[in-house]
Design a protein around this motif. Structure first.
Motif, PDB file in Angstrom:
ATOM      1  N   ILE A 183      -3.687   3.678   6.360  1.00 18.68           N
ATOM      2  CA  ILE A 183      -4.077   3.615   7.765  1.00 18.68           C
ATOM      3  C   ILE A 183      -5.387   4.386   7.891  1.00 18.68           C
TER       4      ILE A 183
ATOM      5  N   ALA B  22      -4.428   8.365  18.930  1.00 14.21           N
ATOM      6  CA  ALA B  22      -4.088   7.061  18.341  1.00 14.21           C
ATOM      7  C   ALA B  22      -4.505   5.951  19.290  1.00 14.21           C
ATOM      8  N   ILE B  23      -5.082   4.911  18.725  1.00 10.86           N
ATOM      9  CA  ILE B  23      -5.413   3.712  19.500  1.00 10.86           C
ATOM     10  C   ILE B  23      -4.388   2.667  19.104  1.00 10.86           C
ATOM     11  N   THR B  24      -3.605   2.218  20.063  1.00 14.83           N
ATOM     12  CA  THR B  24      -2.494   1.325  19.763  1.00 14.83           C
ATOM     13  C   THR B  24      -2.650  -0.013  20.477  1.00 14.83           C
ATOM     14  N   ASP B  25      -1.773  -0.923  20.117  1.00 11.26           N
ATOM     15  CA  ASP B  25      -1.677  -2.250  20.733  1.00 11.26           C
ATOM     16  C   ASP B  25      -2.929  -3.099  20.553  1.00 11.26           C
ATOM     17  N   LEU B  26      -3.679  -2.833  19.493  1.00  9.82           N
ATOM     18  CA  LEU B  26      -4.820  -3.701  19.185  1.00  9.82           C
ATOM     19  C   LEU B  26      -4.309  -4.932  18.456  1.00  9.82           C
ATOM     20  N   LYS B  27      -4.925  -6.036  18.683  1.00  8.65           N
ATOM     21  CA  LYS B  27      -4.509  -7.289  18.058  1.00  8.65           C
ATOM     22  C   LYS B  27      -5.424  -7.624  16.876  1.00  8.65           C
TER      23      LYS B  27
END
Length: 70
Positions: free
Chosen positions: A55, A15-20
């Protein structure tokens, strides 16, 4: 492996998280760029970018041959 759970066929989720990225279309566009790069990998058995789900998902089957040296 230290857990003793290394299986010949198993999976791993990434998972790639904390993208704005707040806009869905921009997110899909960026994931499409990533998928183009990943498709160049020589170890892919199969690849699919699914952008029609809530998603977006990149599904890959990768062949790794690992020789353990003890």
């Amino acid at each position: 492996m230290s857990t003793g759970l290394a299986l010949e066929s198993s999976d791993m989720d990434l998972a790639i998280t904390d993208l704005k990225i707040e806009d869905r279309y921009i997110m899909i566009s960026e994931m499409a760029k990533i998928s183009q790069i990943l498709q160049e990998w020589k170890c892919l058995d199969s690849f699919k970018f699914i952008d029609t789900v809530s998603i977006p998902v990149i599904k890959m089957v990768i062949y790794f041959k690992i020789d353990y040296i003890y």
